[in-house]
Design an enzyme around this catalytic site. Structure first.
Site, PDB file in Angstrom:
ATOM      1  N   LYS A  78       3.928 -10.429   8.216  1.00  0.00           N
ATOM      2  CA  LYS A  78       5.537 -10.379   7.859  1.00  0.00           C
ATOM      3  C   LYS A  78       5.845  -9.535   9.013  1.00  0.00           C
ATOM      4  O   LYS A  78       7.122  -9.570   9.666  1.00  0.00           O
ATOM      5  CB  LYS A  78       5.643  -9.789   6.666  1.00  0.00           C
ATOM      6  CG  LYS A  78       5.236 -10.697   5.467  1.00  0.00           C
ATOM      7  CD  LYS A  78       5.399 -10.030   4.118  1.00  0.00           C
ATOM      8  CE  LYS A  78       4.570  -8.866   3.766  1.00  0.00           C
ATOM      9  NZ  LYS A  78       3.132  -8.797   3.752  1.00  0.00           N
TER      10      LYS A  78
ATOM     11  N   ARG B 154      -4.309  -4.577  -3.623  1.00  0.00           N
ATOM     12  CA  ARG B 154      -3.029  -5.001  -2.976  1.00  0.00           C
ATOM     13  C   ARG B 154      -2.967  -6.604  -3.239  1.00  0.00           C
ATOM     14  O   ARG B 154      -1.752  -7.008  -3.620  1.00  0.00           O
ATOM     15  CB  ARG B 154      -2.945  -4.689  -1.550  1.00  0.00           C
ATOM     16  CG  ARG B 154      -2.596  -3.139  -1.413  1.00  0.00           C
ATOM     17  CD  ARG B 154      -3.058  -2.826  -0.114  1.00  0.00           C
ATOM     18  NE  ARG B 154      -2.286  -3.373   1.039  1.00  0.00           N
ATOM     19  CZ  ARG B 154      -2.453  -3.351   2.277  1.00  0.00           C
ATOM     20  NH1 ARG B 154      -3.848  -2.733   2.834  1.00  0.00           N
ATOM     21  NH2 ARG B 154      -1.826  -3.982   3.144  1.00  0.00           N
TER      22      ARG B 154
HETATM   23  P1  ADP Z   1       1.686  -4.847   4.035  1.00  0.00           P
HETATM   24  O1  ADP Z   1       2.187  -4.833   5.262  1.00  0.00           O
HETATM   25  O2  ADP Z   1       0.263  -4.999   4.083  1.00  0.00           O
HETATM   26  O3  ADP Z   1       2.224  -5.945   2.988  1.00  0.00           O
HETATM   27  P2  ADP Z   1       3.366  -2.631   3.476  1.00  0.00           P
HETATM   28  O4  ADP Z   1       3.410  -2.024   4.740  1.00  0.00           O
HETATM   29  O5  ADP Z   1       4.501  -3.599   3.309  1.00  0.00           O
HETATM   30  O6  ADP Z   1       2.077  -3.481   3.448  1.00  0.00           O
HETATM   31  O7  ADP Z   1       3.341  -1.771   2.039  1.00  0.00           O
HETATM   32  C1  ADP Z   1       2.323  -0.662   2.195  1.00  0.00           C
HETATM   33  C2  ADP Z   1       2.385  -0.225   0.586  1.00  0.00           C
HETATM   34  O8  ADP Z   1       4.002   0.591   0.666  1.00  0.00           O
HETATM   35  C3  ADP Z   1       2.455  -0.855  -0.431  1.00  0.00           C
HETATM   36  O9  ADP Z   1       0.755  -1.352  -0.695  1.00  0.00           O
HETATM   37  C4  ADP Z   1       3.038  -0.183  -1.525  1.00  0.00           C
HETATM   38  O10 ADP Z   1       2.304   0.880  -2.093  1.00  0.00           O
HETATM   39  C5  ADP Z   1       4.156   0.466  -0.724  1.00  0.00           C
HETATM   40  N1  ADP Z   1       5.499  -0.399  -0.467  1.00  0.00           N
HETATM   41  C6  ADP Z   1       6.172  -0.933   0.547  1.00  0.00           C
HETATM   42  N2  ADP Z   1       7.129  -1.987  -0.199  1.00  0.00           N
HETATM   43  C7  ADP Z   1       7.045  -1.939  -1.316  1.00  0.00           C
HETATM   44  C8  ADP Z   1       8.082  -2.293  -2.324  1.00  0.00           C
HETATM   45  N3  ADP Z   1       9.088  -3.374  -2.142  1.00  0.00           N
HETATM   46  N4  ADP Z   1       7.913  -1.952  -3.532  1.00  0.00           N
HETATM   47  C9  ADP Z   1       6.833  -1.024  -3.940  1.00  0.00           C
HETATM   48  N5  ADP Z   1       5.934  -0.315  -3.152  1.00  0.00           N
HETATM   49  C10 ADP Z   1       6.374  -0.845  -1.737  1.00  0.00           C
HETATM   50  P1  ADP Z   2       2.016  -7.777   6.979  1.00  0.00           P
HETATM   51  O1  ADP Z   2       3.145  -7.094   7.521  1.00  0.00           O
HETATM   52  O2  ADP Z   2       2.363  -9.117   6.410  1.00  0.00           O
HETATM   53  O3  ADP Z   2       1.161  -6.922   6.486  1.00  0.00           O
HETATM   54  P2  ADP Z   2       1.193  -7.680  10.032  1.00  0.00           P
HETATM   55  O4  ADP Z   2       2.045  -8.365  10.736  1.00  0.00           O
HETATM   56  O5  ADP Z   2       1.147  -6.310  10.136  1.00  0.00           O
HETATM   57  O6  ADP Z   2       1.197  -8.232   8.313  1.00  0.00           O
HETATM   58  O7  ADP Z   2      -0.248  -8.399  10.560  1.00  0.00           O
HETATM   59  C1  ADP Z   2      -1.557  -8.089  10.031  1.00  0.00           C
HETATM   60  C2  ADP Z   2      -2.613  -8.315  11.191  1.00  0.00           C
HETATM   61  O8  ADP Z   2      -2.686  -9.530  11.703  1.00  0.00           O
HETATM   62  C3  ADP Z   2      -2.022  -7.468  12.545  1.00  0.00           C
HETATM   63  O9  ADP Z   2      -3.243  -6.888  12.758  1.00  0.00           O
HETATM   64  C4  ADP Z   2      -1.481  -8.264  13.330  1.00  0.00           C
HETATM   65  O10 ADP Z   2      -1.708  -8.149  14.649  1.00  0.00           O
HETATM   66  C5  ADP Z   2      -2.278  -9.730  12.883  1.00  0.00           C
HETATM   67  N1  ADP Z   2      -1.559 -10.956  12.922  1.00  0.00           N
HETATM   68  C6  ADP Z   2      -0.454 -11.137  12.568  1.00  0.00           C
HETATM   69  N2  ADP Z   2      -0.070 -12.243  12.478  1.00  0.00           N
HETATM   70  C7  ADP Z   2      -0.847 -13.342  12.978  1.00  0.00           C
HETATM   71  C8  ADP Z   2      -1.066 -14.416  13.585  1.00  0.00           C
HETATM   72  N3  ADP Z   2      -0.286 -15.403  13.349  1.00  0.00           N
HETATM   73  N4  ADP Z   2      -2.542 -14.520  13.906  1.00  0.00           N
HETATM   74  C9  ADP Z   2      -3.578 -13.777  14.194  1.00  0.00           C
HETATM   75  N5  ADP Z   2      -3.140 -12.446  13.610  1.00  0.00           N
HETATM   76  C10 ADP Z   2      -2.075 -12.046  13.236  1.00  0.00           C
END
Ligand code: ADP
Ligand code: ADP
Ligand code: ZN
Length: 227
Positions: free
Chosen positions: A13, A171
């Site tokens: 994302k 998560r």
């Molecule tokens: P990821 O990239 O792995 O989806 P995020 O960076 O979006 O993780 O979120 C990291 C943490 O921040 C989540 O596990 C949660 O604890 C908190 N968080 C982020 N967005 C939200 C939300 N919309 N509502 C509640 N907690 C959130």
């Molecule tokens: P999210 O915000 O959903 O938690 P991230 O954008 O941080 O996910 O991506 C998670 C990890 O996967 C990062 O290390 C990123 O560089 C890698 N990544 C993201 N998209 C791809 C893809 N299409 N193929 C392989 N690796 C990816």
């Protein structure tokens, strides 16, 4: 363009939101990043969010919704936005509708990025982030030219605490219980655009942009009529 990006932790994302924000010329708004920045500055918000993030739980809705309401009220959001990591449950999804209605607008689409659990676990375990500018890399799939060093700003790359295995499991559980229903919420409204997130980063970006252009979800969605 007003978008939300949905999908499990690690699906890409943030990576896609950065690219889509640049493509459409709108801010990329990540609640996770806002919490991490608040924490690095040791603000009350950051300190309050920390225990939830460390445990892999959602930060309480009142805190999170207040943060998003404030952010969407800033001038740069009036041109549009790509929201990443919000809404994460149905309460937040409904609150977002209220916030947007209050400023006289609505979402264009909700993009769901789909990938299997094995894929997202592999992406999370290799994720590395720049301490200074927040840029995100992957040790295998999107490696920085010099290991451990951000090519954008020279900052040090680190692994997020919550990307450790135990927290990842929690998560993913929270995602299945609380966030998956949000996908159905947007599908019913005719706003959902689902894309295959298993492909490489450039392919996923291209497929999101072309799905939005085709406009299936964008044009099918009918205004609420109460704006
Ligand atoms: P990821 O990239 O792995 O989806 P995020 O960076 O979006 O993780 O979120 C990291 C943490 O921040 C989540 O596990 C949660 O604890 C908190 N968080 C982020 N967005 C939200 C939300 N919309 N509502 C509640 N907690 C959130
Ligand atoms: P999210 O915000 O959903 O938690 P991230 O954008 O941080 O996910 O991506 C998670 C990890 O996967 C990062 O290390 C990123 O560089 C890698 N990544 C993201 N998209 C791809 C893809 N299409 N193929 C392989 N690796 C990816
Ligand atoms: Zn950097």
């Amino acid at each position: 363009m007003r978008l939300v990006l949905l999908g499990p932790p690690g699906v890409g994302k943030g990576t896609q939101a950065t690219r889509l924000g640049a493509h459409f010329g709108v801010p990329h708004i990540s609640t996770g990043e806002m919490f991490r920045e608040a924490l690095s500055q040791k603000t009350p918000l950051g300190l309050a969010a920390k225990k939830y993030m460390d445990a892999g739980k959602l930060v309480p809705d009142d805190v999170t919704i207040g943060l998003v309401r404030e952010r969407l009220g800033r001038p740069d959001s009036s041109r549009g936005f790509v929201l990443d990591g919000f809404p994460r449950n149905l309460v937040q999804a409904r609150a977002l509708e209220d916030v947007l209605r209050d400023v006289g607008t609505r979402l264009d689409a909700a993009v769901s990025i789909e990938a299997g659990e094995e894929t997202v676990v592999r992406r999370l375990s290799g994720r590395r982030q720049c301490r200074q500018c927040g840029a995100v890399y992957h040790v295998e799939f999107n490696p920085p030219p010099e290991p451990g060093k951000c090519p954008v700003c020279g900052g040090a790359l680190y692994q997020r605490d919550d990307d450790r295995e135990e927290t990842v499991r929690e998560r993913l559980r929270v995602y299945a219980v609380e966030t998956e229903p949000v996908i159905e919420f947007y599908r019913r409204k005719g706003m959902l655009v689902a894309v295959d997130g298993e492909r490489d980063i450039d392919e996923v970006t291209a497929s999101i942009i072309s799905a939005l252009k085709e406009g299936n979800a964008v044009e099918e969605s009918v205004p609420d009529g109460d704006m």
